[in-house]
Write an enzyme that holds these catalytic residues in place. Structure first.
Site, PDB file in Angstrom:
ATOM      1  N   THR A  74       0.828  -1.202   0.000  1.00  0.00           N
ATOM      2  CA  THR A  74       0.000   0.000   0.000  1.00  0.00           C
ATOM      3  C   THR A  74       0.869   1.262   0.000  1.00  0.00           C
ATOM      4  OG1 THR A  74      -1.412   1.308   1.467  1.00  0.00           O
ATOM      5  CG2 THR A  74      -0.153  -0.417   2.512  1.00  0.00           C
ATOM      6  N   ASP A  75       0.306   2.342  -0.536  1.00  0.00           N
ATOM      7  CA  ASP A  75       1.016   3.632  -0.494  1.00  0.00           C
ATOM      8  C   ASP A  75       1.151   4.139   0.943  1.00  0.00           C
ATOM      9  OD1 ASP A  75      -1.657   4.332  -0.026  1.00  0.00           O
ATOM     10  OD2 ASP A  75      -1.760   5.833  -1.608  1.00  0.00           O
TER      11      ASP A  75
ATOM     12  N   LYS B 154       2.294  -3.403   7.292  1.00  0.00           N
ATOM     13  CA  LYS B 154       2.474  -3.608   5.846  1.00  0.00           C
ATOM     14  C   LYS B 154       3.915  -3.267   5.457  1.00  0.00           C
ATOM     15  CE  LYS B 154      -0.185  -4.610   3.144  1.00  0.00           C
ATOM     16  NZ  LYS B 154      -0.631  -5.937   2.647  1.00  0.00           N
TER      17      LYS B 154
ATOM     18  N   TYR C 272      -1.515  -0.435  11.166  1.00  0.00           N
ATOM     19  CA  TYR C 272      -1.743  -1.102   9.872  1.00  0.00           C
ATOM     20  C   TYR C 272      -0.585  -0.836   8.919  1.00  0.00           C
ATOM     21  CZ  TYR C 272      -3.322  -1.503   5.023  1.00  0.00           C
ATOM     22  OH  TYR C 272      -3.388  -1.788   3.679  1.00  0.00           O
TER      23      TYR C 272
HETATM   24  P1  NAD Z   1     -10.022  -7.015   2.710  1.00  0.00           P
HETATM   25  O1  NAD Z   1      -9.978  -6.697   4.174  1.00  0.00           O
HETATM   26  O2  NAD Z   1     -11.262  -6.721   1.935  1.00  0.00           O
HETATM   27  O3  NAD Z   1      -9.713  -8.567   2.490  1.00  0.00           O
HETATM   28  C1  NAD Z   1      -8.723  -9.245   3.209  1.00  0.00           C
HETATM   29  C2  NAD Z   1      -8.936 -10.745   3.021  1.00  0.00           C
HETATM   30  O4  NAD Z   1      -7.855 -11.430   3.689  1.00  0.00           O
HETATM   31  C3  NAD Z   1     -10.243 -11.272   3.635  1.00  0.00           C
HETATM   32  O5  NAD Z   1     -10.869 -12.154   2.727  1.00  0.00           O
HETATM   33  C4  NAD Z   1      -9.775 -12.024   4.878  1.00  0.00           C
HETATM   34  O6  NAD Z   1     -10.630 -13.111   5.235  1.00  0.00           O
HETATM   35  C5  NAD Z   1      -8.405 -12.502   4.443  1.00  0.00           C
HETATM   36  N1  NAD Z   1      -7.510 -12.761   5.578  1.00  0.00           N
HETATM   37  C6  NAD Z   1      -7.295 -11.953   6.652  1.00  0.00           C
HETATM   38  N2  NAD Z   1      -6.435 -12.556   7.503  1.00  0.00           N
HETATM   39  C7  NAD Z   1      -6.095 -13.750   6.943  1.00  0.00           C
HETATM   40  C8  NAD Z   1      -5.245 -14.814   7.330  1.00  0.00           C
HETATM   41  N3  NAD Z   1      -4.556 -14.770   8.500  1.00  0.00           N
HETATM   42  N4  NAD Z   1      -5.116 -15.879   6.518  1.00  0.00           N
HETATM   43  C9  NAD Z   1      -5.815 -15.938   5.351  1.00  0.00           C
HETATM   44  N5  NAD Z   1      -6.652 -14.984   4.946  1.00  0.00           N
HETATM   45  C10 NAD Z   1      -6.786 -13.883   5.728  1.00  0.00           C
HETATM   46  O7  NAD Z   1      -8.751  -6.276   2.094  1.00  0.00           O
HETATM   47  P2  NAD Z   1      -8.557  -5.591   0.650  1.00  0.00           P
HETATM   48  O8  NAD Z   1      -9.022  -4.199   0.717  1.00  0.00           O
HETATM   49  O9  NAD Z   1      -9.041  -6.516  -0.391  1.00  0.00           O
HETATM   50  O10 NAD Z   1      -6.964  -5.546   0.593  1.00  0.00           O
HETATM   51  C11 NAD Z   1      -6.213  -6.638   0.062  1.00  0.00           C
HETATM   52  C12 NAD Z   1      -4.734  -6.297   0.150  1.00  0.00           C
HETATM   53  O11 NAD Z   1      -4.468  -5.096  -0.592  1.00  0.00           O
HETATM   54  C13 NAD Z   1      -4.253  -6.037   1.569  1.00  0.00           C
HETATM   55  O12 NAD Z   1      -2.981  -6.630   1.707  1.00  0.00           O
HETATM   56  C14 NAD Z   1      -4.157  -4.523   1.659  1.00  0.00           C
HETATM   57  O13 NAD Z   1      -3.153  -4.147   2.552  1.00  0.00           O
HETATM   58  C15 NAD Z   1      -3.801  -4.158   0.223  1.00  0.00           C
HETATM   59  N6  NAD Z   1      -4.230  -2.832  -0.249  1.00  0.00           N
HETATM   60  C16 NAD Z   1      -5.539  -2.440  -0.098  1.00  0.00           C
HETATM   61  C17 NAD Z   1      -5.930  -1.197  -0.616  1.00  0.00           C
HETATM   62  C18 NAD Z   1      -7.376  -0.742  -0.508  1.00  0.00           C
HETATM   63  O14 NAD Z   1      -7.667   0.404  -0.891  1.00  0.00           O
HETATM   64  N7  NAD Z   1      -8.302  -1.567  -0.090  1.00  0.00           N
HETATM   65  C19 NAD Z   1      -4.998  -0.370  -1.239  1.00  0.00           C
HETATM   66  C20 NAD Z   1      -3.671  -0.810  -1.363  1.00  0.00           C
HETATM   67  C21 NAD Z   1      -3.309  -2.043  -0.869  1.00  0.00           C
END
Ligand code: NAD
Ligand code: TYD
Length: 339
Positions: A125-126, A157, A153
């Protein structure tokens, strides 16, 4: 070729699974997900019967289970989306963020070392760059911007990113890292800004804006993020970090007002609530590297993407209403009282 997609029952991971299964009919996708409060099997209903898809309920911190699955499936590529992803929850209770985001990533990479893979991709993430001042619109995050985190958080990351790069240097594990800005689109969990505001507005509930609402986020449609990761795992260079973002900065308050307009709801629903502790002011990605090296450019303009997103939430009420009526309700009451 088998790809492991961890966290595939969440927002971005599920959209990535849909993208890969559609674009590469000869790939097999195995989704590893613990199904935390944020993971939802109904999200994956449309691919459940696909012969190239398998779902495995697994915690990425469970070393034995992870190693067994690697031994059985012998993945070619691993894309790690699994994470605790909500900043407010990390402020309330950091520990699970450290476990899943750091130790879980290390466990996956240890399995990659043991069984061999062509690529381990860490979805970052940024937010690892901290924030930028509101009065310096000329500043952007590049891949060389120092890591400088604000929340538990983003710190977790950042730790995972550094571990991934350390595994590249120390063990030669073919790792790539992408650092993307805020995503929006279908299946976004309704605790995050855009889906929370859509759901509340549709229920004529108050729209809680933190602080003054002037904080800026750089929004990218989720499919554009998925396409960027697709390019990185196929064409990106091991050991490299790629920033992903579409130069679409918006103030929170402007997003909320736009959602009111799209839904024909009054702005009088907006309420200003206590600010988030340590609230990052502005995120803004410089995506020059992924553009020049891999030819990636965002395809969805925000004005179109937000319309598509609002339409999706209107047409998929059951998906988010089931979530809101469940465990999420307890969390909501703790965060916002009875607002
Ligand atoms: P989300 O919270 O919607 O989904 C996370 C998923 O991970 C869920 O399905 C959860 O059940 C699963 N999970 C959590 N802990 C777990 C574990 N111990 N073992 C297996 N599965 C597990 O998150 P998202 O928004 O889809 O983000 C996905 C990734 O992208 C993350 O790593 C986040 O840091 C990164 N990210 C998100 C954004 C954003 O805007 N949402 C932006 C940049 C990066
Ligand atoms: P969020 O969707 O939690 O993403 P992140 O913190 O990872 O950027 O929040 C986006 C912005 O919206 C952030 O500045 C906090 C703000 N926000 C609100 O004003 N009200 C809310 O109810 C939520 C969830 C977020």
């Amino acid at each position: 070729m088998t790809i492991f997609v961890t966290g595939g029952a969440g927002f971005i991971g599920s959209n990535f699974i849909f993208h890969i299964l559609k674009k590469y009919p000869d790939y097999r996708v195995v989704c590893l997900d613990k199904l935390t409060y944020a993971g939802n099997l109904s999200t994956l209903a449309s691919v459940e019967g696909n012969k190239n898809f398998r779902f495995v309920k697994i915690d990425i911190c469970d070393r034995q289970a992870v190693f067994n699955l690697f031994k059985e499936e012998k993945p070619h590529t691993v894309v790690n989306f699994a994470a605790e992803s909500h900043v407010d929850r990390s402020i309330a209770d950091p520990e699970i963020f450290l476990k899943t985001n750091i130790l879980g990533t290390a466990t996956l990479m240890d399995a990659c070392r043991e069984y061999g893979i062509k690529r381990f991709h860490q979805v970052s993430t940024d937010e690892v760059y901290g924030d930028l001042p509101l009065d310096r619109p000329d500043l952007f995050f590049t891949e060389k911007t120092p890591i400088h985190t604000s929340s538990p958080y983003s710190s977790s990351k950042a730790a995972a990113d550094l571990l991934a790069l350390a595994y590249y240097r120390t063990y030669g594990l073919p790792v790539t890292v992408s650092r993307c800005s805020n995503n929006y689109g279908p299946y976004h969990f309704p605790e995050k800004l855009i889906p929370l505001m859509i759901a509340n507005a549709l229920n004529d509930k108050p729209l809680p804006v933190y602080g003054t609402g002037e904080n800026v986020r750089d929004w990218l449609y989720v499919e554009d993020h998925c396409k960027a990761i697709d390019l990185i795992i196929h064409k990106g260079k091991a050991g490299e970090v790629y920033n992903v973002g579409g130069h679409n900065e918006m103030r929170n308050i402007d997003i909320v007002k736009l959602i009111c307009k799209e839904l024909g709801k009054p702005e009088s629903l907006i309420i200003y609530v206590s600010d988030r502790k340590g609230h990052d002011l502005r995120y803004a990605i410089d995506p020059t590297k992924i553009h020049t090296e891999l030819g990636w450019l965002p395809e969805t303009k925000f004005s179109d993407g937000i319309k598509k997103t609002v339409k999706w939430y209107l047409e998929n009420r059951k998906w988010w209403e089931d979530i809101i009526s469940g465990e999420y309700k307890n969390y909501y009451e703790k965060m916002y009282g009875n607002a």
